[in-house]
Design a protein around this motif. Sequence first.
Motif, PDB file in Angstrom:
ATOM      1  N   ARG A 193      -5.090  -0.399  -7.418  1.00  0.00           N
ATOM      2  CA  ARG A 193      -6.473   0.246  -7.781  1.00  0.00           C
ATOM      3  C   ARG A 193      -5.734   1.264  -7.219  1.00  0.00           C
ATOM      4  O   ARG A 193      -4.664   1.873  -6.600  1.00  0.00           O
ATOM      5  CB  ARG A 193      -6.660  -0.388  -6.457  1.00  0.00           C
ATOM      6  CG  ARG A 193      -7.856  -1.827  -6.797  1.00  0.00           C
ATOM      7  CD  ARG A 193      -8.914  -2.076  -5.866  1.00  0.00           C
ATOM      8  NE  ARG A 193      -8.351  -2.930  -4.650  1.00  0.00           N
ATOM      9  CZ  ARG A 193      -8.240  -2.373  -3.436  1.00  0.00           C
ATOM     10  NH1 ARG A 193      -9.673  -2.014  -3.081  1.00  0.00           N
ATOM     11  NH2 ARG A 193      -7.558  -3.017  -2.716  1.00  0.00           N
ATOM     12  N   TRP A 194      -6.192   2.958  -7.445  1.00  0.00           N
ATOM     13  CA  TRP A 194      -5.554   3.919  -7.109  1.00  0.00           C
ATOM     14  C   TRP A 194      -6.724   4.527  -6.155  1.00  0.00           C
ATOM     15  O   TRP A 194      -7.547   4.006  -6.899  1.00  0.00           O
ATOM     16  CB  TRP A 194      -5.389   4.664  -8.207  1.00  0.00           C
ATOM     17  CG  TRP A 194      -3.601   4.270  -8.698  1.00  0.00           C
ATOM     18  CD1 TRP A 194      -3.802   2.871 -10.056  1.00  0.00           C
ATOM     19  CD2 TRP A 194      -3.009   4.631  -9.696  1.00  0.00           C
ATOM     20  NE1 TRP A 194      -2.419   2.890 -10.587  1.00  0.00           N
ATOM     21  CE2 TRP A 194      -2.050   3.968 -10.193  1.00  0.00           C
ATOM     22  CE3 TRP A 194      -3.062   6.316  -8.566  1.00  0.00           C
ATOM     23  CZ2 TRP A 194      -0.680   4.694 -10.320  1.00  0.00           C
ATOM     24  CZ3 TRP A 194      -0.969   6.582  -9.702  1.00  0.00           C
ATOM     25  CH2 TRP A 194      -0.570   5.492  -9.823  1.00  0.00           C
TER      26      TRP A 194
ATOM     27  N   GLU B  99      -2.152  -5.199 -12.472  1.00  0.00           N
ATOM     28  CA  GLU B  99      -3.444  -3.961 -12.386  1.00  0.00           C
ATOM     29  C   GLU B  99      -2.590  -3.709 -10.038  1.00  0.00           C
ATOM     30  O   GLU B  99      -2.600  -4.337  -9.414  1.00  0.00           O
ATOM     31  CB  GLU B  99      -4.732  -4.619 -12.314  1.00  0.00           C
ATOM     32  CG  GLU B  99      -6.125  -4.338 -12.328  1.00  0.00           C
ATOM     33  CD  GLU B  99      -7.015  -5.165 -12.086  1.00  0.00           C
ATOM     34  OE1 GLU B  99      -8.145  -4.907 -11.601  1.00  0.00           O
ATOM     35  OE2 GLU B  99      -6.449  -6.300 -13.356  1.00  0.00           O
TER      36      GLU B  99
ATOM     37  N   ASP C 210      -2.648   0.676  -4.275  1.00  0.00           N
ATOM     38  CA  ASP C 210      -3.039  -0.647  -3.746  1.00  0.00           C
ATOM     39  C   ASP C 210      -2.009  -1.463  -5.208  1.00  0.00           C
ATOM     40  O   ASP C 210      -3.145  -2.029  -5.991  1.00  0.00           O
ATOM     41  CB  ASP C 210      -4.188  -1.684  -3.336  1.00  0.00           C
ATOM     42  CG  ASP C 210      -4.322  -0.660  -1.606  1.00  0.00           C
ATOM     43  OD1 ASP C 210      -3.453  -0.906  -1.277  1.00  0.00           O
ATOM     44  OD2 ASP C 210      -5.951  -0.181  -1.685  1.00  0.00           O
TER      45      ASP C 210
ATOM     46  N   GLU D 215       0.755  -1.173   0.057  1.00  0.00           N
ATOM     47  CA  GLU D 215       0.018  -0.322   0.303  1.00  0.00           C
ATOM     48  C   GLU D 215       1.419   1.821  -0.055  1.00  0.00           C
ATOM     49  O   GLU D 215       2.145   1.524   1.046  1.00  0.00           O
ATOM     50  CB  GLU D 215      -1.250  -0.124   1.319  1.00  0.00           C
ATOM     51  CG  GLU D 215      -2.145   0.628   1.309  1.00  0.00           C
ATOM     52  CD  GLU D 215      -2.864   1.299   2.824  1.00  0.00           C
ATOM     53  OE1 GLU D 215      -3.116   0.088   3.004  1.00  0.00           O
ATOM     54  OE2 GLU D 215      -2.581   1.812   3.716  1.00  0.00           O
TER      55      GLU D 215
END
Lengths: 331, 326
Positions: free
Chosen positions: B259-260, B257, B271, B238
Amino acid sequence: MKPYLAVIMDLFRAALCSRVLWILLLLITCFLLSLLPLTLERVPYQTSDSPTGNALQIRYAGYDFGPPLQVHGRAPERLVSFAVAWFLDYIVDFMVGFFGVFIALVVTSPIIPETYKKGSVELLLSKPVSRPLLFLAKCVGACAFVFLNIVYLFVGLWLIAGLRLGLWDVGILAAIPVFIFYFVIFYCVSALAGLIWRNAIVSLTLALVFWGACIVVAQSKTVMERVFDTEQSAAALERENSIDQPGREFWKSIYRFGVLPLYTVFPKPLELDNTVQYLLNGPQDAGENIPLHRFRSGAVVQNPYSPVVSSAIFVAVVLGIGCLVSYRAEY
Amino acid sequence: MDSAFAIEVDSLGKTYRSTLGRRQHEALRDVSFNVAPGQIFGLLGPNGAGKTTLLKVLLGIIRPSAGRARILGEAIGSSSSRRRVGYLPERLRVPLHHTADSAITFYGRLSGLSGRASRIRRKELLEQVGLSDWERVRVGKLSKGMLQKIGLIAALLHDPQILILDEPTEGLDPVGRKQVRDILLAAREQGKTIFLNSHMLLELELICDQIAILNGGQLRFLGSLDAIRRRSESARLELELQGPETEARAALDMYGEARWAQLGEAHYRVDLTLADQLAVDQCIDGLRAGGISIVGLRHHTTSLEEAFLEIISSEPLDSEEKEEQK
């Protein structure tokens, strides 16, 4: 042979520790002691058709046990063989043969189901032992356990018959292998059922049902053969009178396709007595001199060895199936 | 017959069928692996994974429906292979008329040991597991753990080359577990091969050289514990970043991939999951090279247990993977 001997010895150890052996020996001792007050006395017996006959009076602790047993048309010296026959028929055959085999089956029926229970069978089968031989060792162990008790019982009976009744007869001791064989016939059924269902109650029930079936089949055969014999002699008369009996063909079919094949396949425990008598007294006496089954309608076999042979074949087949089942079973 | 492997399992399958064959359950499907001599091999899996079925097949208690297996080069279930194997079942049920002493002697005799030989070895093993004072006690009076130790002694008594143990530490207290572990490690020192079945990952972690994970009757993993540990080292990162978004996205693009979440102007939380510590280092180097400030960093590692759970929920190994892992 070491592992199989260990299996057999383990059965005795289990019996000793569970007190089954001690309880059985105690019961046998009580039974033998209960026979001690029994006496047989020769008494004169008079009837209208036999004014000077001989009879045997059975007494228990000094009291008359029923009316005297009359020996029609027999010389006094035959009274001994009559008394022996009475002892074999009632004490050995009926009391010990019936109740003894029943108790032996009750005591031994859990052996196979216990062996093949989950948790214990896996460890046994992981050892370098043959599955069929393991099954047979358990059966042999059960028979050896029964044998031990039976030897004690029959030697006790023989001594009581000799000492108390004056009947020193080898027939009583000869009953030991017969009794064991009788037990084996039904135990093999119990063992096979125990192997398949792994439940002592199912195992015992099936053995008892099979025992009943053997008796029913043997009795049905005897009764039907008598009826058909009577019918044959009456057939000529029927033809003359043109009387039709519609059910006759049906019962003959039942006999031909049901009773007779079953009788052939089933063991013949009731007829084993006659074989023993044949072996002990010779062919002329079998089923004649010794009035075995006097009050029960046991069939007298033509060939004295056939009950032994057919029963032995049955035992071998059932144990063979047991070996196959144990070999193929997955636990 | 001798073999390079203590245990060889090749495309093993087992299907249980109901008496009339209407219902069937595939307990094992195409399971293949080899166990080298002198190894402690752990078989892991959740309840109902097919572990005990596999063990029973190896012992010849049940027959495989497909494939084949060999123990020390011998066909499974043969008398000679069973003579060289010691087995401890999962739910050991010793007949209640036995004492600890007589039960061990009885199982020793079944393994072909003489009374004298089993007496000598029995004493030694009872001492080793701390049951010397209990040898004359009926098994009905022994605790579950003590009974388990008796089973272990019965498995070791005839000095087998392979030990197949189904949940050997089940029901044991920490001291008992340590004793069992020590016995197994000593057995390995003597060159014995140990095949352990357990659902206790941490227990196996302490002693196993190699592990197979089974689920739904299929092999999900085969390899060393280090390989599982490497999986467990995969990190969920993170990151709290400050700087131009295009530069940051370019630096993180190669890691799959992510996560923004925007926290403010040119301020983001990202993440992403990375394979190992090397990837984490490279990721940070890439961000710094792009002029991105790393305001915050939280590193979530996967535990061994999580890795195990991930493995059992994964797809079964295909043939290429099996070869690779073998």
